[in-house]
Scaffold this motif. Structure first.
Motif, PDB file in Angstrom:
ATOM      1  N   ILE A 208       0.834  -1.206   0.000  1.00 31.00           N
ATOM      2  CA  ILE A 208       0.000   0.000   0.000  1.00 31.00           C
ATOM      3  C   ILE A 208       0.868   1.255   0.000  1.00 31.00           C
ATOM      4  O   ILE A 208       0.577   2.237  -0.699  1.00 31.00           O
ATOM      5  N   ALA A 209       1.954   1.221   0.765  1.00 26.95           N
ATOM      6  CA  ALA A 209       2.830   2.399   0.850  1.00 26.95           C
ATOM      7  C   ALA A 209       3.412   2.763  -0.512  1.00 26.95           C
ATOM      8  O   ALA A 209       3.514   3.949  -0.859  1.00 26.95           O
ATOM      9  N   TRP A 210       3.811   1.744  -1.298  1.00 24.97           N
ATOM     10  CA  TRP A 210       4.310   2.021  -2.645  1.00 24.97           C
ATOM     11  C   TRP A 210       3.240   2.733  -3.473  1.00 24.97           C
ATOM     12  O   TRP A 210       3.517   3.715  -4.179  1.00 24.97           O
ATOM     13  N   HIS A 211       2.016   2.240  -3.388  1.00 29.68           N
ATOM     14  CA  HIS A 211       0.934   2.816  -4.183  1.00 29.68           C
ATOM     15  C   HIS A 211       0.583   4.228  -3.714  1.00 29.68           C
ATOM     16  O   HIS A 211       0.228   5.090  -4.530  1.00 29.68           O
ATOM     17  N   GLU A 212       0.694   4.461  -2.417  1.00 26.14           N
ATOM     18  CA  GLU A 212       0.443   5.810  -1.900  1.00 26.14           C
ATOM     19  C   GLU A 212       1.459   6.805  -2.456  1.00 26.14           C
ATOM     20  O   GLU A 212       1.098   7.947  -2.794  1.00 26.14           O
ATOM     21  N   ARG A 213       2.721   6.387  -2.561  1.00 26.27           N
ATOM     22  CA  ARG A 213       3.752   7.281  -3.111  1.00 26.27           C
ATOM     23  C   ARG A 213       3.441   7.643  -4.561  1.00 26.27           C
ATOM     24  O   ARG A 213       3.608   8.794  -4.982  1.00 26.27           O
ATOM     25  N   ILE A 214       3.007   6.634  -5.314  1.00 28.51           N
ATOM     26  CA  ILE A 214       2.672   6.882  -6.719  1.00 28.51           C
ATOM     27  C   ILE A 214       1.505   7.857  -6.821  1.00 28.51           C
ATOM     28  O   ILE A 214       1.553   8.840  -7.578  1.00 28.51           O
ATOM     29  N   LEU A 215       0.452   7.603  -6.042  1.00 29.79           N
ATOM     30  CA  LEU A 215      -0.724   8.473  -6.082  1.00 29.79           C
ATOM     31  C   LEU A 215      -0.389   9.889  -5.629  1.00 29.79           C
ATOM     32  O   LEU A 215      -0.834  10.871  -6.243  1.00 29.79           O
ATOM     33  N   ASP A 216       0.402  10.020  -4.572  1.00 31.48           N
ATOM     34  CA  ASP A 216       0.761  11.355  -4.078  1.00 31.48           C
ATOM     35  C   ASP A 216       1.467  12.168  -5.168  1.00 31.48           C
ATOM     36  O   ASP A 216       1.199  13.364  -5.337  1.00 31.48           O
ATOM     37  N   ALA A 217       2.368  11.517  -5.901  1.00 33.05           N
ATOM     38  CA  ALA A 217       3.103  12.225  -6.955  1.00 33.05           C
ATOM     39  C   ALA A 217       2.177  12.603  -8.107  1.00 33.05           C
ATOM     40  O   ALA A 217       2.301  13.693  -8.687  1.00 33.05           O
ATOM     41  N   ILE A 218       1.243  11.717  -8.447  1.00 39.35           N
ATOM     42  CA  ILE A 218       0.287  12.029  -9.520  1.00 39.35           C
ATOM     43  C   ILE A 218      -0.604  13.191  -9.099  1.00 39.35           C
ATOM     44  O   ILE A 218      -0.841  14.125  -9.878  1.00 39.35           O
ATOM     45  N   ARG A 219      -1.099  13.145  -7.868  1.00 36.63           N
ATOM     46  CA  ARG A 219      -1.937  14.241  -7.355  1.00 36.63           C
ATOM     47  C   ARG A 219      -1.195  15.575  -7.422  1.00 36.63           C
ATOM     48  O   ARG A 219      -1.774  16.610  -7.753  1.00 36.63           O
ATOM     49  N   ALA A 220       0.097  15.536  -7.077  1.00 36.10           N
ATOM     50  CA  ALA A 220       0.897  16.763  -7.038  1.00 36.10           C
ATOM     51  C   ALA A 220       1.301  17.235  -8.431  1.00 36.10           C
ATOM     52  O   ALA A 220       1.862  18.324  -8.578  1.00 36.10           O
ATOM     53  N   GLY A 221       1.028  16.419  -9.447  1.00 33.29           N
ATOM     54  CA  GLY A 221       1.429  16.780 -10.801  1.00 33.29           C
ATOM     55  C   GLY A 221       2.920  16.689 -11.021  1.00 33.29           C
ATOM     56  O   GLY A 221       3.462  17.307 -11.947  1.00 33.29           O
ATOM     57  N   ASN A 222       3.597  15.887 -10.185  1.00 32.47           N
ATOM     58  CA  ASN A 222       5.053  15.747 -10.274  1.00 32.47           C
ATOM     59  C   ASN A 222       5.373  14.525 -11.139  1.00 32.47           C
ATOM     60  O   ASN A 222       5.435  13.398 -10.650  1.00 32.47           O
TER      61      ASN A 222
END
Length: 253
Positions: A208-222
């Protein structure tokens, strides 16, 4: 046997196969899903062959997933799907476990790009779909860890759904199509990697932590961070698969 510019056939090969190849080109370049082919009589006249040859050509195209056929009706162009590609991958993976590493290499090429593009292009609906898949993983993690097989299946379904949602959020239709076609194989790969994941002392919360990192970066537009987070996640998955296959090979027959 070849099809001439006038649509007639000449040569010494299979007339049905040549008609099928020519019609396949027309289906893929000029017709839309749901469109009907001309009647057997019209096609027979176009290619200067008998109707039996046309029927055989249409059966070949149906077998390739390009047409739907029903008795008494004209053949209809099918909505494209990845069934044939999916069947090929399934056969490959089940007959040669090393193909799992080929799949990871393909995923690295496709999914890093998917995450990168999703960070640049994802709209609210796309991000919401990724979030929904992640929430599904989170909601089922506890029960899955405790040994609930239904929760375990749901967790893996949401895991695959997360990656599909990222591909769709990329805005690239071909990426979305490929992930739809690969979904069964992704599930199989995840099942194998889960064994290695556990062997290496990790839990579903790490997943889950890996997926959270991916989602956080997508949300941030990074875009760079999203691509890198996906790359690291898939490299970790590769290590899980390597561990799982190594342990399976060490087990007595």
């Amino acid at each position: 046997m070849r099809i001439s510019r006038t649509g007639s056939l000449s040569g010494g090969g299979s007339a049905a196969a040549d008609v099928a190849d020519d019609l396949a080109n027309e289906i893929l370049t000029a017709l839309t899903p749901g469109a009907s082919l001309p009647s057997e009589a019209e096609l027979a006249s176009r290619y200067a062959v008998n109707r039996l040859t046309i029927r055989e050509a249409i059966k070949l195209l149906a077998g390739r997933g390009l047409l739907d056929i029903a008795r008494g009706r004209k053949a209809v162009v099918r909505e494209p799907d990845g069934a044939a590609f999916s069947d090929f991958l399934t056969s490959l993976l089940h007959n040669d476990s090393k193909s799992l590493f080929d799949l990871i290499e393909v995923r690295l090429s496709l999914e890093v790009q998917s995450a990168t593009l999703a960070a640049k292009r994802a709209n609210r609906a796309g991000i919401a779909a990724i979030e929904s898949a992640l929430h599904g993983m989170q909601d089922n993690a506890d029960a899955a860890i405790k040994g609930d097989p239904a929760a375990d299946r749901r967790f893996h379904d949401f895991d695959v759904g997360f990656h599909e949602a990222v591909a769709l959020a990329s805005g690239n239709r071909i990426l979305g199509y490929l992930f739809e076609a690969m979904s069964a194989q992704l599930r199989y790969g995840i099942q194998i990697s889960r064994r290695g994941h556990t062997n290496r002392g990790h839990t579903l919360y790490d997943t889950i932590a890996w997926h959270e990192r991916i989602l956080d970066a997508i949300r941030a537009g990074n875009a760079r961070a999203a691509g890198e987070a996906m790359r690291q996640h898939l490299k970790d998955t590769e290590n899980d698969i390597r561990n799982a296959l190594s342990n399976m090979a060490d087990q007595p027959a």
